[in-house]
Write a protein that holds these residues in place. Structure first.
Motif, PDB file in Angstrom:
ATOM      1  N   SER A  99      23.064  49.630  -9.167  1.00 30.99           N
ATOM      2  CA  SER A  99      24.433  49.671  -9.945  1.00 30.99           C
ATOM      3  C   SER A  99      25.675  49.001  -9.318  1.00 30.99           C
ATOM      4  N   ASP A 102      26.851  42.854  -8.259  1.00 30.23           N
ATOM      5  CA  ASP A 102      27.678  42.402  -9.537  1.00 30.23           C
ATOM      6  C   ASP A 102      27.465  41.121  -9.856  1.00 30.23           C
ATOM      7  N   THR A 104      23.431  38.613 -11.132  1.00 27.80           N
ATOM      8  CA  THR A 104      22.344  38.843 -11.636  1.00 27.80           C
ATOM      9  C   THR A 104      21.017  38.159 -11.155  1.00 27.80           C
ATOM     10  N   GLU A 109      19.492  38.090 -15.867  1.00 29.24           N
ATOM     11  CA  GLU A 109      19.365  39.650 -16.201  1.00 29.24           C
ATOM     12  C   GLU A 109      19.984  40.436 -15.179  1.00 29.24           C
ATOM     13  N   THR A 110      20.597  41.568 -15.465  1.00 28.00           N
ATOM     14  CA  THR A 110      21.068  42.555 -14.444  1.00 28.00           C
ATOM     15  C   THR A 110      20.073  43.155 -13.875  1.00 28.00           C
ATOM     16  N   ASN A 112      17.907  45.714 -12.307  1.00 29.43           N
ATOM     17  CA  ASN A 112      17.527  47.076 -12.207  1.00 29.43           C
ATOM     18  C   ASN A 112      17.079  47.414 -11.048  1.00 29.43           C
TER      19      ASN A 112
END
Length: 370
Positions: A99, A102, A104, A109-110, A112
């Motif tokens: 989390s 900052d 991708t 894509e973020t 995970n």
């Protein structure tokens, strides 16, 4: 002679100031969260490792295997910027607390939380996330340290530049133009100015049209920016070419950055825009590809890029007075000629053949009637 060598080495050692410390991964996450460590500066590559590569790094840490040292550079505010070790640090942070990241992945894509896979020494780790581990193993990862080399801000800019270039040459996942861009940033404002210029010109709409056939992978590796550099090198510094395109472009860009040669940004911008406005108009996306009869085939060919851009540029004023379709037809005819093909096929990487293929375009177009 020996004393002179010793003196020169002592001088260079004095020009770069470094410090080596051991930072735990827990400390690194805190520094990153507090914006005191930049793990992905603007010039670094997107996060690329596969989940298996990331997972095996975590497995290595748990097995207490040594992790290669990382390199950071201290900016004017005292904040550290990572210049070598992005994949390693990002992998650990993604596993412990994704989390806080900052940026991708390569698909945009973020990231995970990492689920371990492909661990071949401790297969029981597969399919686990950080929270699945017992507290003892969580703490082992957080408390494990990595040797961190800090290049202090007092270091001479050229030494910082050289250090980055050497760290990222040979066996690196960075492409040549990425290394040039990153290295130039080490020189400060002058370096940033030039690589920003390359980025801006690579986004010029009519240039984008002409290089539309460049593969997506090459674009991701800054191949479009390298083509901009290649144009200016072919236009201004053919004498520096010795057979290796990479060395040629490295030398040309470095000579500009170190102000061994002058680069007139305003005049070069005007020349670049005028040329690609014209090429986009007469050839479009078929500007730098092979042809079969009147049909373009295949992807962008760098040797064609050099020949067409410089051959056209040298007589651009004349060409503006001619019918566009006449010029287009002649270029397509020239690139299918045996003389041209002799200078772009095997063994094309010589100064003579570079000059010959440019002259093929230039001389062929020069013979067109006014």
């Amino acid at each position: 002679m020996t004393e002179l060598i010793d003196e020169q080495i002592d001088i260079k050692i004095g020009e770069v100031r470094t410090e080596s410390i051991d930072l735990s991964f827990g400390e690194i996450i805190n520094l990153y969260s507090q914006k005191e460590l930049i793990i992905q500066p603007e010039y670094q590559r997107l996060f690329r490792w596969s989940n298996q590569q990331k997972s095996r790094l975590i497995e290595s840490i748990l097995l207490e295997l040594p992790i290669p040292q990382i390199f950071t550079i201290e900016n004017s505010d005292g904040v550290l910027e990572l210049i070598d070790g992005l994949q390693r640090l990002s992998s650990v942070i993604q596993f412990i607390d994704a989390s806080v990241l900052d940026f991708t992945d390569v698909e945009g894509e973020t990231l995970n939380p990492l689920t371990l896979e492909g661990c071949d020494q401790i297969s029981e780790l597969n399919n686990l996330i950080f929270e699945d581990l017992p507290l003892r193993l969580k703490l082992r990862i957080k408390r494990s340290s990595v040797r961190t080399v800090i290049i202090r801000r007092q270091s001479k800019s050229f030494l910082r530049y050289e250090m980055f270039k050497r760290l990222n040459t040979g066996g690196s996942i960075l492409a040549p133009q990425e290394i040039r861009n990153c290295s130039s940033r080490m020189l400060g404002e002058s370096g940033i100015k030039f690589y920003t210029f390359l980025q801006e010109k690579s986004s010029y709409p009519n240039f984008r049209t002409c290089i539309d056939t460049l593969s997506q992978l090459e674009k991701e590796q800054k191949g479009d920016e390298e083509l901009v550099l290649r144009f200016f090198a072919a236009k201004n510094a053919q004498d520096l070419f010795r057979g290796s395109v990479r060395d040629w472009l490295d030398t040309y860009m470095e000579d500009i950055l170190l102000e061994k040669i002058q680069f007139d940004y305003s005049a070069e911008t005007q020349d670049f825009n005028r040329l690609f406005d014209y090429l986009s108009q007469i050839l479009g996306s078929g500007a730098f590809v092979r042809y079969r009869d009147q049909s373009p085939i295949g992807a962008l060919a760098p040797a064609y890029f050099e020949a067409v851009t410089i051959g056209v540029f040298r007589i651009l004023e004349k060409l503006h007075t001619l019918d566009d379709s006449l010029v287009r037809t002649e270029i397509i005819k020239i690139v299918q000629s045996e003389t041209f093909k002799d200078n772009v096929g095997p063994g094309a990487g010589t100064k003579t053949k570079l000059s010959n293929r440019i002259r093929c375009i230039q001389d062929g177009l020069a013979q067109l009637p006014d």
